[in-house]
Write an enzyme that holds these catalytic residues in place. Structure first.
Site, PDB file in Angstrom:
ATOM      1  N   SER A   1       0.936  -1.677  -0.186  1.00 21.34           N
ATOM      2  CA  SER A   1      -0.206  -0.011   0.408  1.00 21.34           C
ATOM      3  C   SER A   1       1.014   1.387  -0.093  1.00 21.34           C
ATOM      4  CB  SER A   1      -1.240  -0.358   0.897  1.00 21.34           C
ATOM      5  OG  SER A   1      -1.456   1.517   1.464  1.00 21.34           O
TER       6      SER A   1
ATOM      7  N   TYR B   1      -1.763  -0.263  10.230  1.00 22.45           N
ATOM      8  CA  TYR B   1      -2.007  -0.921   9.229  1.00 22.45           C
ATOM      9  C   TYR B   1      -0.820  -0.616   8.081  1.00 22.45           C
ATOM     10  CZ  TYR B   1      -3.949  -1.950   4.332  1.00 22.45           C
ATOM     11  OH  TYR B   1      -4.307  -2.184   2.343  1.00 22.45           O
TER      12      TYR B   1
END
Length: 274
Positions: free
Chosen positions: A148, A160
């Protein structure tokens, strides 16, 4: 696109086996569909059994219910795929867990364990389970891990983002581990991607990504799942035969536009001539 290019695309996989973990929806689903259209024999694995079976039925592909946090289940998957289709030549790990965008003091510490178990441990289990087999067969292979843009940019996602940084790090390590056996390992880092879940959030939580998240990108729009799938398919293919150990960003220029904010934002396109 020419007719010759169409034929090349349709035979790119040459009947080789590609496994998509997290293939029931979103980027994983788009990738599975594209790989099948490119001539790969696709196997899908996901925890979402109903959605996964529906996609697999469309592709006439086998589906395996899989919890990536279950090491024994992940380690059994290569043998199950081989029994159904043959040994895997490509692996895409698109599974992932997300966190709420809240201050750190409001985060439940249990979220740390959950996200690390799925994003970091699950990706590591899958890479090892398939990568070791690919390396031992000496027939080459490609692994693509979904990271990501939050892996390299500062964001409020304090669990995350670091979990995706770990995926980039392990991708580079595995690229060195199995490179001499002809196995390539790469990562793809999407920006905000318009999968159904994100589209729903943009409608129901209009402030979640800022007033207009597309304004934060150089291209003035957000990423489509098919665009990420195209990048993954390229890295799986022989066209990327000299590429390993990279993290390829697909974000419509979100990262490059960040530094423009203090100068008034990315400039609009110039007016057309005349």
């Amino acid at each position: 696109m020419t007719a010759d290019a169409d034929r090349t695309d349709a035979t790119e996989g040459r009947g080789r086996v590609a496994v998509v973990i997290g293939g029931a929806n979103g980027i994983g689903e788009a990738t599975g569909r594209l790989l099948a259209a490119r001539g790969w024999r696709v196997a899908l694995a996901d925890l979402d059994e109903a959605a996964g079976k529906a996609v697999a039925a469309d592709l006439a592909a086998p589906f395996f219910r899989l919890d990536v946090a279950d090491r024994a289940a992940v380690e059994a998957l290569p043998g199950q795929v081989e029994a159904a289709l043959g040994p895997a030549a490509a692996l895409v790990v698109s599974s992932g867990a997300f966190q709420r965008n809240v201050p750190a003091e409001e985060q439940d510490p249990a979220e740390l364990d959950r996200i690390l178990a799925i994003n970091v441990k699950g990706t590591w289990y899958a890479n090892r389970a398939f990568g070791v087999g690919m390396a031992r067969r000496r027939a080459g292979g490609s692994i693509v891990n979904l990271a990501s843009t939050t892996a390299s940019l500062a964001t409020p996602l304090s669990i995350y983002g670091p979990s995706k940084s770990a995926i980039v790090g392990m991708t580079r390590s595995f690229a060195g581990e199995w490179g001499r056996a002809g196995v390539r390992v790469n990562a793809v880092s999407p920006g905000i991607t318009l999968v159904p879940r994100v589209r729903a959030r943009l409608r129901s939580e209009p402030g979640r990504y800022g007033a207009d998240p597309a304004e934060g990108t150089a291209l003035g729009r957000l990423v489509e799942p098919a665009e990420v799938a195209e990048t993954i398919a390229f890295l799986c293919s022989d066209r990327a035969s000299a590429i390993t150990g990279i993290d390829l960003t697909v974000d419509c220029g979100w990262g490059v536009s960040a530094g423009w904010a203090m100068y008034g934002g990315v400039r609009p396109a110039p007016p057309p001539p005349g």
